[in-house]
Design a protein around this motif. Structure first.
Motif, PDB file in Angstrom:
ATOM      1  N   HIS A  80      56.997  31.566 -13.520  1.00 36.93           N
ATOM      2  CA  HIS A  80      57.860  32.718 -13.520  1.00 36.93           C
ATOM      3  C   HIS A  80      56.995  33.543 -14.739  1.00 36.93           C
ATOM      4  CE1 HIS A  80      60.992  35.607 -13.526  1.00 36.93           C
ATOM      5  NE2 HIS A  80      60.996  35.480 -14.788  1.00 36.93           N
ATOM      6  N   PHE A  81      56.551  34.716 -14.370  1.00 32.26           N
ATOM      7  CA  PHE A  81      55.848  35.647 -15.377  1.00 32.26           C
ATOM      8  C   PHE A  81      56.921  36.631 -16.179  1.00 32.26           C
ATOM      9  CE2 PHE A  81      52.570  34.621 -12.412  1.00 32.26           C
ATOM     10  CZ  PHE A  81      51.752  33.800 -13.235  1.00 32.26           C
ATOM     11  N   THR A  82      56.756  36.627 -17.081  1.00 30.75           N
ATOM     12  CA  THR A  82      57.918  38.088 -17.868  1.00 30.75           C
ATOM     13  C   THR A  82      56.826  38.878 -18.327  1.00 30.75           C
ATOM     14  OG1 THR A  82      59.578  36.402 -18.314  1.00 30.75           O
ATOM     15  CG2 THR A  82      59.603  38.551 -19.535  1.00 30.75           C
ATOM     16  N   ILE A  83      56.893  40.043 -18.047  1.00 26.60           N
ATOM     17  CA  ILE A  83      55.652  40.874 -18.377  1.00 26.60           C
ATOM     18  C   ILE A  83      56.488  42.291 -19.347  1.00 26.60           C
ATOM     19  CG2 ILE A  83      53.933  42.481 -17.593  1.00 26.60           C
ATOM     20  CD1 ILE A  83      53.856  40.820 -15.038  1.00 26.60           C
ATOM     21  N   THR A  84      55.763  42.536 -20.498  1.00 24.63           N
ATOM     22  CA  THR A  84      56.429  43.511 -21.221  1.00 24.63           C
ATOM     23  C   THR A  84      55.645  44.505 -21.453  1.00 24.63           C
ATOM     24  OG1 THR A  84      57.630  41.556 -22.622  1.00 24.63           O
ATOM     25  CG2 THR A  84      57.513  43.851 -23.665  1.00 24.63           C
ATOM     26  N   GLY A  85      55.777  45.883 -21.212  1.00 21.46           N
ATOM     27  CA  GLY A  85      55.219  46.753 -21.314  1.00 21.46           C
ATOM     28  C   GLY A  85      55.680  48.237 -21.128  1.00 21.46           C
ATOM     29  N   LYS A  86      54.953  49.242 -20.935  1.00 22.43           N
ATOM     30  CA  LYS A  86      55.436  50.503 -20.575  1.00 22.43           C
ATOM     31  C   LYS A  86      54.869  51.145 -19.257  1.00 22.43           C
ATOM     32  CE  LYS A  86      54.922  51.937 -25.243  1.00 22.43           C
ATOM     33  NZ  LYS A  86      54.571  53.113 -26.244  1.00 22.43           N
ATOM     34  N   ASN A  87      55.918  51.800 -18.636  1.00 21.68           N
ATOM     35  CA  ASN A  87      55.454  52.292 -17.205  1.00 21.68           C
ATOM     36  C   ASN A  87      55.217  51.315 -16.264  1.00 21.68           C
ATOM     37  OD1 ASN A  87      56.130  54.878 -18.304  1.00 21.68           O
ATOM     38  ND2 ASN A  87      54.146  54.978 -19.042  1.00 21.68           N
ATOM     39  N   LEU A  88      55.624  50.239 -16.275  1.00 21.69           N
ATOM     40  CA  LEU A  88      55.503  49.055 -15.570  1.00 21.69           C
ATOM     41  C   LEU A  88      55.914  49.413 -13.965  1.00 21.69           C
ATOM     42  CD1 LEU A  88      56.397  46.018 -17.754  1.00 21.69           C
ATOM     43  CD2 LEU A  88      54.093  47.002 -17.174  1.00 21.69           C
ATOM     44  N   SER A  89      55.115  48.922 -13.033  1.00 23.99           N
ATOM     45  CA  SER A  89      55.523  49.429 -11.749  1.00 23.99           C
ATOM     46  C   SER A  89      55.666  48.002 -10.999  1.00 23.99           C
ATOM     47  CB  SER A  89      54.275  50.270 -10.988  1.00 23.99           C
ATOM     48  OG  SER A  89      54.605  50.215  -9.518  1.00 23.99           O
ATOM     49  N   GLU A  90      57.008  47.921 -10.361  1.00 25.37           N
ATOM     50  CA  GLU A  90      57.265  46.644  -9.801  1.00 25.37           C
ATOM     51  C   GLU A  90      56.280  46.405  -8.408  1.00 25.37           C
ATOM     52  OE1 GLU A  90      60.994  44.585  -7.288  1.00 25.37           O
ATOM     53  OE2 GLU A  90      61.384  45.618  -9.576  1.00 25.37           O
ATOM     54  N   GLU A 118      55.069  32.198  -7.236  1.00 29.24           N
ATOM     55  CA  GLU A 118      55.163  33.167  -8.292  1.00 29.24           C
ATOM     56  C   GLU A 118      56.399  34.223  -8.386  1.00 29.24           C
ATOM     57  OE1 GLU A 118      52.512  32.947  -6.253  1.00 29.24           O
ATOM     58  OE2 GLU A 118      51.045  32.169  -7.361  1.00 29.24           O
ATOM     59  N   THR A 119      57.045  34.287  -9.538  1.00 23.25           N
ATOM     60  CA  THR A 119      58.051  35.157  -9.694  1.00 23.25           C
ATOM     61  C   THR A 119      57.838  36.044 -10.852  1.00 23.25           C
ATOM     62  OG1 THR A 119      59.633  33.705 -10.772  1.00 23.25           O
ATOM     63  CG2 THR A 119      59.850  33.875  -8.393  1.00 23.25           C
ATOM     64  N   PHE A 120      58.308  37.064 -11.147  1.00 22.80           N
ATOM     65  CA  PHE A 120      58.196  37.869 -12.096  1.00 22.80           C
ATOM     66  C   PHE A 120      59.416  38.787 -12.714  1.00 22.80           C
ATOM     67  CE2 PHE A 120      57.111  40.923  -9.131  1.00 22.80           C
ATOM     68  CZ  PHE A 120      57.445  42.263  -9.596  1.00 22.80           C
ATOM     69  N   GLU A 121      59.335  39.226 -13.805  1.00 25.49           N
ATOM     70  CA  GLU A 121      60.511  40.287 -14.386  1.00 25.49           C
ATOM     71  C   GLU A 121      59.648  41.091 -15.199  1.00 25.49           C
ATOM     72  OE1 GLU A 121      63.598  38.863 -17.463  1.00 25.49           O
ATOM     73  OE2 GLU A 121      62.735  36.975 -17.022  1.00 25.49           O
ATOM     74  N   LEU A 122      60.186  42.249 -15.273  1.00 28.21           N
ATOM     75  CA  LEU A 122      59.471  43.328 -16.160  1.00 28.21           C
ATOM     76  C   LEU A 122      60.468  43.714 -17.266  1.00 28.21           C
ATOM     77  CD1 LEU A 122      58.099  45.564 -13.336  1.00 28.21           C
ATOM     78  CD2 LEU A 122      56.802  43.647 -14.572  1.00 28.21           C
ATOM     79  N   ILE A 123      59.938  43.833 -18.509  1.00 29.11           N
ATOM     80  CA  ILE A 123      60.611  44.294 -19.634  1.00 29.11           C
ATOM     81  C   ILE A 123      60.119  45.633 -20.131  1.00 29.11           C
ATOM     82  CG2 ILE A 123      61.455  43.911 -21.844  1.00 29.11           C
ATOM     83  CD1 ILE A 123      61.680  40.737 -21.321  1.00 29.11           C
ATOM     84  N   GLU A 124      60.763  46.589 -20.166  1.00 33.48           N
ATOM     85  CA  GLU A 124      60.351  47.883 -20.383  1.00 33.48           C
ATOM     86  C   GLU A 124      60.352  48.229 -21.911  1.00 33.48           C
ATOM     87  OE1 GLU A 124      58.059  51.298 -19.053  1.00 33.48           O
ATOM     88  OE2 GLU A 124      58.816  49.744 -17.848  1.00 33.48           O
ATOM     89  N   GLU A 125      59.230  48.513 -22.474  1.00 39.89           N
ATOM     90  CA  GLU A 125      59.154  48.979 -23.975  1.00 39.89           C
ATOM     91  C   GLU A 125      59.622  50.211 -24.120  1.00 39.89           C
ATOM     92  OE1 GLU A 125      56.083  45.974 -26.084  1.00 39.89           O
ATOM     93  OE2 GLU A 125      55.042  47.703 -24.900  1.00 39.89           O
ATOM     94  N   ASP A 126      59.866  50.604 -25.255  1.00 37.85           N
ATOM     95  CA  ASP A 126      60.147  52.207 -25.775  1.00 37.85           C
ATOM     96  C   ASP A 126      58.783  52.815 -25.975  1.00 37.85           C
ATOM     97  OD1 ASP A 126      62.920  51.823 -25.262  1.00 37.85           O
ATOM     98  OD2 ASP A 126      63.066  51.372 -27.491  1.00 37.85           O
TER      99      ASP A 126
END
Length: 126
Positions: A80-90, A118-126
């Motif tokens: 499981h990936f946790t991806i943090t960033g800006k304007n992330l596209s699923e 593989e699974t993932f979640e996205l965390i959007e930064e300001d």
């Protein structure tokens, strides 16, 4: 004979202790799971960079399902990936994971004998 609790390998970066008892080193299945997770993470990082996705962090959690009745065989590894960033596209991350699976040598090495999910979640930064 000396009481042997495991094995060690002297590698370029240092000593790696491996044992059947986690108190004396990494267990072999842990190294297998870690190899799958870290290889996938490294490939994913390269793919996301090439796709010009803005990410600041990728964390990975990996778990193994084992079959106690077949010598504790690893049957499935979930990464499981946790991806943090800006304007992330699923949808772009989904495409990136397809490429990651295809290009990760560790995943390719176990295809047909161990299921890798593989699974993932996205965390959007300001």
């Amino acid at each position: 004979m000396k009481d042997v609790l495991g094995f060690h390998a002297d590698l370029e970066y240092g000593k790696l202790d491996v044992a059947g008892d986690v108190a004396h080193g990494f267990r072999p299945y842990q190294l297998l799971v870690a190899s799958i997770a870290v290889c996938s993470g490294g490939v994913l990082r390269k793919v996301l960079t090439k796709m010009r996705m803005e990410f600041s962090d990728i964390t990975i959690k990996a778990d193994a399902e084992r079959n106690k009745e077949a010598a504790d065989r690893v049957e499935k590894i979930t990464v499981h990936f946790t991806i943090t960033g800006k304007n992330l596209s699923e949808s772009k991350v989904e495409k990136a994971l397809v490429l990651t699976r295809k290009n990760c040598s560790m995943v390719q090495s176990v295809i047909g004998s161990i299921e890798v999910e593989e699974t993932f979640e996205l965390i959007e930064e300001d």
